[in-house]
Design an enzyme around this catalytic site. Structure first.
Site, PDB file in Angstrom:
ATOM      1  CE  LYS A  94      -1.778   1.564   4.038  1.00 61.26           C
ATOM      2  NZ  LYS A  94      -1.466   2.964   4.342  1.00 61.26           N
ATOM      3  CG  ASN A  95       2.221   2.635   3.515  1.00 61.64           C
ATOM      4  OD1 ASN A  95       1.058   2.928   3.213  1.00 61.64           O
ATOM      5  ND2 ASN A  95       2.595   2.385   4.747  1.00 61.64           N
TER       6      ASN A  95
ATOM      7  CB  CYS B  40      -6.051   9.621  11.297  1.00 60.70           C
ATOM      8  SG  CYS B  40      -4.340   9.186  11.508  1.00 60.70           S
TER       9      CYS B  40
ATOM     10  NE  ARG C  47      -0.512  10.399  10.135  1.00 60.03           N
ATOM     11  CZ  ARG C  47      -0.829   9.343   9.354  1.00 60.03           C
ATOM     12  NH1 ARG C  47      -1.924   8.711   9.588  1.00 60.03           N
ATOM     13  NH2 ARG C  47      -0.059   8.995   8.362  1.00 60.03           N
ATOM     14  N   PRO C  48       0.487  16.635  11.262  1.00 63.11           N
ATOM     15  CG  PRO C  48       2.244  17.715  12.311  1.00 63.11           C
ATOM     16  CD  PRO C  48       1.318  16.541  12.450  1.00 63.11           C
TER      17      PRO C  48
ATOM     18  CG  ASP D 100       3.070   1.578   9.558  1.00 58.27           C
ATOM     19  OD1 ASP D 100       3.323   1.767   8.358  1.00 58.27           O
ATOM     20  OD2 ASP D 100       2.702   2.483  10.331  1.00 58.27           O
TER      21      ASP D 100
ATOM     22  CB  ILE E 291       6.724   7.139  14.500  1.00 60.86           C
ATOM     23  CG1 ILE E 291       8.084   6.458  14.390  1.00 60.86           C
ATOM     24  CG2 ILE E 291       6.314   7.793  13.188  1.00 60.86           C
ATOM     25  CD1 ILE E 291       9.235   7.388  14.002  1.00 60.86           C
TER      26      ILE E 291
ATOM     27  NE  ARG F 116      -7.638   4.058   5.312  1.00 62.87           N
ATOM     28  CZ  ARG F 116      -7.402   5.284   5.732  1.00 62.87           C
ATOM     29  NH1 ARG F 116      -7.976   5.723   6.841  1.00 62.87           N
ATOM     30  NH2 ARG F 116      -6.594   6.086   5.073  1.00 62.87           N
TER      31      ARG F 116
HETATM   32  C1  EPZ Z   1       3.776   7.108   6.203  1.00 65.65           C
HETATM   33  O1  EPZ Z   1       2.930   8.080   6.803  1.00 65.65           O
HETATM   34  C2  EPZ Z   1       2.944   5.834   6.119  1.00 65.65           C
HETATM   35  N1  EPZ Z   1       1.771   6.072   5.295  1.00 65.65           N
HETATM   36  C3  EPZ Z   1       2.506   5.424   7.516  1.00 65.65           C
HETATM   37  O2  EPZ Z   1       1.795   4.198   7.395  1.00 65.65           O
HETATM   38  C4  EPZ Z   1       3.756   5.182   8.361  1.00 65.65           C
HETATM   39  O3  EPZ Z   1       3.360   4.865   9.684  1.00 65.65           O
HETATM   40  C5  EPZ Z   1       4.608   6.455   8.366  1.00 65.65           C
HETATM   41  O4  EPZ Z   1       4.928   6.838   7.016  1.00 65.65           O
HETATM   42  C6  EPZ Z   1       5.905   6.253   9.137  1.00 65.65           C
HETATM   43  O5  EPZ Z   1       6.638   5.214   8.555  1.00 65.65           O
HETATM   44  C7  EPZ Z   1       1.909   6.011   3.941  1.00 65.65           C
HETATM   45  O6  EPZ Z   1       2.988   5.787   3.425  1.00 65.65           O
HETATM   46  C8  EPZ Z   1       0.655   6.221   3.139  1.00 65.65           C
HETATM   47  P1  EPZ Z   1       5.561  10.688   8.347  1.00 65.65           P
HETATM   48  P2  EPZ Z   1       3.384   9.651   6.835  1.00 65.65           P
HETATM   49  O7  EPZ Z   1       5.354  11.909   7.551  1.00 65.65           O
HETATM   50  O8  EPZ Z   1       4.043   9.986   5.565  1.00 65.65           O
HETATM   51  C9  EPZ Z   1       5.210  13.831  11.854  1.00 65.65           C
HETATM   52  C10 EPZ Z   1       0.003   2.699   7.696  1.00 65.65           C
HETATM   53  O9  EPZ Z   1      -0.456   2.141   8.695  1.00 65.65           O
HETATM   54  N2  EPZ Z   1       5.150  14.832  10.773  1.00 65.65           N
HETATM   55  O10 EPZ Z   1       6.883   9.993   8.285  1.00 65.65           O
HETATM   56  O11 EPZ Z   1       2.219  10.440   7.269  1.00 65.65           O
HETATM   57  C11 EPZ Z   1       3.907  13.030  11.923  1.00 65.65           C
HETATM   58  O12 EPZ Z   1       2.949  13.726  12.698  1.00 65.65           O
HETATM   59  C12 EPZ Z   1       0.395   4.161   7.765  1.00 65.65           C
HETATM   60  O13 EPZ Z   1       0.202   2.142   6.582  1.00 65.65           O
HETATM   61  C13 EPZ Z   1       5.233  16.185  11.088  1.00 65.65           C
HETATM   62  O14 EPZ Z   1       5.358  16.554  12.256  1.00 65.65           O
HETATM   63  O15 EPZ Z   1       4.463   9.592   8.004  1.00 65.65           O
HETATM   64  C14 EPZ Z   1       4.325  11.750  12.571  1.00 65.65           C
HETATM   65  O16 EPZ Z   1       4.366  11.933  13.976  1.00 65.65           O
HETATM   66  C15 EPZ Z   1       0.114   4.787   9.119  1.00 65.65           C
HETATM   67  N3  EPZ Z   1       5.153  17.098  10.085  1.00 65.65           N
HETATM   68  C16 EPZ Z   1       5.754  11.547  12.046  1.00 65.65           C
HETATM   69  O17 EPZ Z   1       6.188  12.828  11.569  1.00 65.65           O
HETATM   70  C17 EPZ Z   1       5.017  16.719   8.779  1.00 65.65           C
HETATM   71  O18 EPZ Z   1       4.973  17.595   7.894  1.00 65.65           O
HETATM   72  C18 EPZ Z   1       5.855  10.526  10.933  1.00 65.65           C
HETATM   73  O19 EPZ Z   1       5.148  11.029   9.857  1.00 65.65           O
HETATM   74  C19 EPZ Z   1       4.928  15.337   8.475  1.00 65.65           C
HETATM   75  C20 EPZ Z   1       5.008  14.416   9.486  1.00 65.65           C
END
Ligand code: EPZ
Length: 440
Positions: free
Chosen positions: A29-30, A125, A130-131, A326, A348, A419
């Site tokens: 998916k990712n 969510c 998730r900013p 995850d 995370i 999903r």
């Molecule tokens: C991706 O989410 C994955 N989703 C997530 O998988 C996965 O848990 C995550 O990466 C970490 O590996 C997809 O690929 C579709 P991040 P993403 O930006 O991109 C903070 C699943 O179950 N952050 O690395 O949203 C954020 O709040 C899903 O398949 C900021 O602060 O992850 C979080 O605490 C869940 N500002 C952390 O970083 C930003 O601009 C990790 O977020 C972006 C993120």
């Protein structure tokens, strides 16, 4: 959807049976989501194979079609043709954006292709706020003008220019958005402290096969450095590309085997991407063999006596290649029936313990220590209950708990599980689990 899960509302299972057999791991998916977003950068037709049949992909397909892409889906063959010759609509429909947060990576693709995008702030969510500040930081560094009001973002760029971008945190989505906007920017972009997840490397591989010019060194895991030399859009061309296997689905089934016991072979499993997970499973008492010699990407996990599985005291999640967030919930479910104590630190996301209350209802001994940590003490056995999935990976962890519990467990609200898991019931039934979808 080509699977029985389409109209199912719950999953019902009878626990206490060991797993035995082989399961083929679905496409990731990712990895698929950013590749689908990237396809609208390419004024041609791309053919994607091994696309997982899951609702998040359906949502992204709707978003691509809303921009003007023409899609031909052959779900049974997991193949998707995307003709992105005429991309003209920059406004993304709110109903799809609010349904799937990762739609935000379309910002980079639309800016790179047509220079404008209007999108609602993707919701937070259940696993955290998730900013997207890091996404906007990367796009602004490339020259995008970004205007935000309380719930919408309007971004546009007459011309995107290469930049030096250093992320304070290696956000996966922000890295993807920046790559997508930089591919056709004028000049060279250097990203430092990019996310190192395999889905990032896969996205760059897809883009390079389509004519982009992205350099990722052999020391990428150490440096997190990506260099993107901008190319003209006309240089980009259609490709046929196979989506990589889903390491999180593979890890979920490894923990299911650890909790239920038995011998499970994962076919098409990305063994090299699961080193931290396999190391932990071996420390817990599982035996892992990977079929390296003939590179069939097979992983075999054997648990002769689930009663001998033990907790290791402390595990924390972190960015790749550390233990992945995850798989935190699947580990937690498994730890509930493993000997001894485990403290898990979730580094995370800000609230990824929602599933604890459901596991406790099944008899688990879990204490939430603070926002980041839970302590679980293994119990002899969990008791089957009717429980509620509250998010994707938490829902899958309730299935793991149900396989190890005595009696009948029903997991409701499986829309969350659908999903990301193409057919969790079919996969586990193929391993001998007594498990069914429930339609009501
Ligand atoms: C991706 O989410 C994955 N989703 C997530 O998988 C996965 O848990 C995550 O990466 C970490 O590996 C997809 O690929 C579709 P991040 P993403 O930006 O991109 C903070 C699943 O179950 N952050 O690395 O949203 C954020 O709040 C899903 O398949 C900021 O602060 O992850 C979080 O605490 C869940 N500002 C952390 O970083 C930003 O601009 C990790 O977020 C972006 C993120």
């Amino acid at each position: 959807m080509a699977y029985d899960s389409e109209n199912a509302s719950s999953i019902c299972m009878e626990g206490g049976k060991q797993l035995e057999g082989t399961v083929r791991i679905q496409g990731s998916k990712n990895a698929a989501l950013p590749v689908l977003a990237a396809s609208i950068l390419i004024p041609d037709t791309c053919i994607l194979k091994n696309v997982p049949c899951i609702t998040d992909i359906g949502c992204m397909e709707n978003l691509l079609e809303s921009t003007g892409a023409v899609l031909e889906k052959r779900e049974e063959a997991h193949t998707l043709r995307i003709n992105a010759v005429n991309i003209k609509e920059y406004r993304l429909p709110a109903k799809y954006v609010s349904a799937m947060r990762s739609s935000v990576v379309l910002m980079g693709a639309l800016l790179g292709r047509i220079g404008e995008v209007l999108v609602d702030y993707p919701g937070g969510c259940v696993i955290g706020k998730r900013p997207i500040d890091l996404h906007l930081y990367g796009l602004e560094k490339l020259g995008a003008q970004i205007f935000t009001d309380k719930n919408r973002i309007h971004a546009y760029a007459d011309e995107l220019k290469g930049a030096q971008i250093s992320f304070p945190f290696p956000s996966v989505g922000a890295t993807q958005n920046t790559i997508l906007a930089a591919v056709t920017a004028y000049g060279t972009t250097v990203i430092k402290n990019a996310a190192r997840e395999p889905e990032i490397t896969a996205l760059c591989d897809f883009l390079n096969k389509a004519g982009a010019n992205i350099e990722i060194g052999h020391d990428f895991i150490e440096t997190g450095k990506i260099v993107i030399h901008g190319v003209e859009i006309s240089r980009l061309h259609g490709v046929t590309y196979e989506i990589i296997p889903d390491r999180i689905v593979a890890g979920t089934y490894l923990f299911a085997a650890l909790a239920a016991g038995g011998r499970v072979a994962l076919e098409n499993a990305p063994a090299t991407q699961l080193r931290s997970v396999c190391d932990l499973i071996e420390r817990m008492g599982g035996r892992i063999d990977s079929d390296k010699e003939n590179e069939k990407n097979r992983l075999l996990v054997c648990v002769d006596e689930p009663v001998n599985i033990r907790n290791v005291g402390f595990v924390e999640t972190d960015v790749y290649p550390a233990f992945p967030t995850d798989l935190q919930s699947p580990l937690l479910a498994c730890a509930c029936v493993s000997k001894g104590e485990l403290v898990i630190r979730e580094r995370i996301f800000s609230s990824r313990f929602r599933i604890v209350e459901e596991l406790v209802r099944m008899g688990a001994d879990i204490e939430i220590l603070d926002e980041e940590r839970v302590r679980v003490r293994g119990v002899e056995q969990l008791a089957g209950r009717t429980v509620i999935a509250r998010e994707l990976r938490g829902g899958a962890s309730l299935v793991i708990a149900g396989l190890a519990a005595s009696g009948i467990t029903t997991v409701k609200d499986i829309c969350y599980i659908k999903r990301g898991y193409q057919d969790i019931v079919g996969d586990l039934k193929g391993l001998g689990a007594r498990i069914e979808y429930v339609y009501s």
